[in-house]
Design a protein around this motif. Structure first.
Motif, short mmCIF file in Angstrom:
data_model
loop_
_atom_site.label_atom_id
_atom_site.label_comp_id
_atom_site.label_asym_id
_atom_site.label_seq_id
_atom_site.Cartn_x
_atom_site.Cartn_y
_atom_site.Cartn_z
N UNK A 69 -9.46 -0.44 -1.05
CA UNK A 69 -9.88 -1.58 -1.86
C UNK A 69 -8.91 -2.73 -1.75
N UNK A 70 -7.61 -2.43 -1.77
CA UNK A 70 -6.59 -3.48 -1.67
C UNK A 70 -6.70 -4.19 -0.32
N UNK A 71 -6.86 -3.42 0.75
CA UNK A 71 -6.90 -4.01 2.08
C UNK A 71 -8.15 -4.86 2.30
N UNK A 72 -9.26 -4.50 1.66
CA UNK A 72 -10.46 -5.30 1.80
C UNK A 72 -10.36 -6.63 1.07
N UNK A 73 -9.58 -6.67 0.01
CA UNK A 73 -9.52 -7.89 -0.81
C UNK A 73 -8.36 -8.81 -0.47
N UNK A 74 -7.38 -8.34 0.28
CA UNK A 74 -6.24 -9.20 0.63
C UNK A 74 -6.65 -10.17 1.73
N UNK A 75 -6.16 -11.40 1.69
CA UNK A 75 -6.63 -12.43 2.64
C UNK A 75 -5.85 -12.51 3.95
N UNK A 76 -5.04 -11.52 4.29
CA UNK A 76 -4.18 -11.63 5.46
C UNK A 76 -4.85 -11.03 6.70
N UNK A 77 -4.45 -11.53 7.88
CA UNK A 77 -5.02 -11.06 9.13
C UNK A 77 -4.58 -9.65 9.47
N UNK A 98 -6.00 1.70 10.74
CA UNK A 98 -5.02 2.78 10.86
C UNK A 98 -5.09 3.73 9.67
N UNK A 99 -5.30 3.21 8.47
CA UNK A 99 -5.42 4.07 7.29
C UNK A 99 -6.67 4.92 7.40
N UNK A 100 -7.75 4.33 7.87
CA UNK A 100 -9.00 5.06 8.06
C UNK A 100 -8.83 6.16 9.11
N UNK A 101 -8.10 5.84 10.18
CA UNK A 101 -7.85 6.83 11.24
C UNK A 101 -6.97 7.96 10.74
N UNK A 102 -5.96 7.65 9.94
CA UNK A 102 -5.08 8.69 9.39
C UNK A 102 -5.86 9.62 8.47
N UNK A 115 -2.81 10.59 -0.19
CA UNK A 115 -1.86 9.58 -0.65
C UNK A 115 -1.10 9.06 0.56
N UNK A 116 -0.87 7.73 0.59
CA UNK A 116 -0.08 7.14 1.68
C UNK A 116 1.38 7.45 1.39
N UNK A 117 1.94 8.44 2.08
CA UNK A 117 3.31 8.85 1.79
C UNK A 117 4.33 8.01 2.52
N UNK A 118 4.01 7.57 3.71
CA UNK A 118 4.98 6.80 4.49
C UNK A 118 4.23 5.75 5.29
N UNK A 119 4.68 4.53 5.22
CA UNK A 119 4.10 3.43 5.99
C UNK A 119 5.23 2.54 6.45
N UNK A 158 0.80 -1.23 0.00
CA UNK A 158 0.00 0.00 0.00
C UNK A 158 0.83 1.27 0.00
N UNK A 159 2.11 1.18 0.21
CA UNK A 159 2.95 2.38 0.30
C UNK A 159 2.97 3.12 -1.04
N UNK A 160 2.64 4.41 -1.01
CA UNK A 160 2.66 5.25 -2.20
C UNK A 160 1.37 5.26 -2.99
N UNK A 161 0.36 4.57 -2.55
CA UNK A 161 -0.90 4.51 -3.28
C UNK A 161 -1.89 5.53 -2.74
N UNK A 162 -2.97 5.74 -3.48
CA UNK A 162 -3.99 6.68 -3.04
C UNK A 162 -4.85 6.04 -1.94
N UNK A 163 -5.61 6.88 -1.26
CA UNK A 163 -6.41 6.42 -0.12
C UNK A 163 -7.49 5.42 -0.55
N UNK A 164 -8.23 5.74 -1.61
CA UNK A 164 -9.31 4.87 -2.05
C UNK A 164 -8.79 3.54 -2.58
N UNK A 165 -7.68 3.59 -3.30
CA UNK A 165 -7.08 2.37 -3.82
C UNK A 165 -6.57 1.50 -2.68
N UNK A 166 -6.04 2.12 -1.64
CA UNK A 166 -5.54 1.39 -0.49
C UNK A 166 -6.66 0.66 0.23
#
Length: 156
Positions: free
Chosen positions: A40-48, A56-60, A76-80, A30-38
């Motif tokens: 979507x990625x986090x909802x579809x990834x199968x990891x805990x 944390x992204x929502x809180x930021x 944009x996620x500038x640093x993670x 997710x580093x360097x991606x836009x907020x909305x794209x991030x």
């Protein structure tokens, strides 16, 4: 005169009960991606780890919209980054009265978002920038109708 404006806001999650190695696997995506794209990625990834990072992204983003007044679509996620936290050490009972040590790793996750559409400098007006200080700091609140407002003396 111009004043430098805050353009980056972060959210910090400490002592999250998972290995830093497992959280880095998701953070690298997710580093360097836009907020909305991030999101979507986090909802579809199968990891805990995705759920904790999603929060944390929502809180930021909420911090950025409150403190900078920015739109969430522009973020944009500038640093993670993920750092190792303390290791929780427990003892598990085993056969014949023995104990077995269990080490549960924790991690600290930092997510920093930035809004590239906001200007970096803001014009500062020196005449109205400072609020006047109040000389009388102690003010008492009294009722105009103090004795007939159902106080102690009205009881029978």
């Amino acid at each position: 005169m111009f004043e430098k404006r805050q353009t980056e806001v972060c959210a910090l999650g400490q002592h999250i009960a998972m290995s830093a190695h497992k959280a880095r696997r998701v953070i690298d995506q997710i580093r360097g991606r836009s907020y909305e794209e991030t999101l979507m990625i986090l909802e579809l990834m199968p990891y805990r780890a995705c759920y904790q990072i999603f929060k944390l992204v929502y809180s930021a983003a909420a911090n950025a919209s409150y403190s900078m007044g920015s739109n969430e679509a522009n973020l944009i996620i500038s640093k993670a980054e993920v750092n190792e936290g303390t290791t929780v050490k427990k003892l598990k009972p085993r056969a014949r009265g023995r104990s077995y040590p269990i080490k549960r790793p924790t991690c600290h996750i930092t997510i920093e978002v930035t809004d590239p559409t906001l200007p970096k400098y803001v014009r500062k007006n020196f005449l109205w920038s400072k609020k006047p200080k109040c000389k009388n700091q102690y003010t008492d609140v009294t009722y105009h109708d103090m004795y007939s407002n159902g106080g102690v003396w009205d009881k029978k």
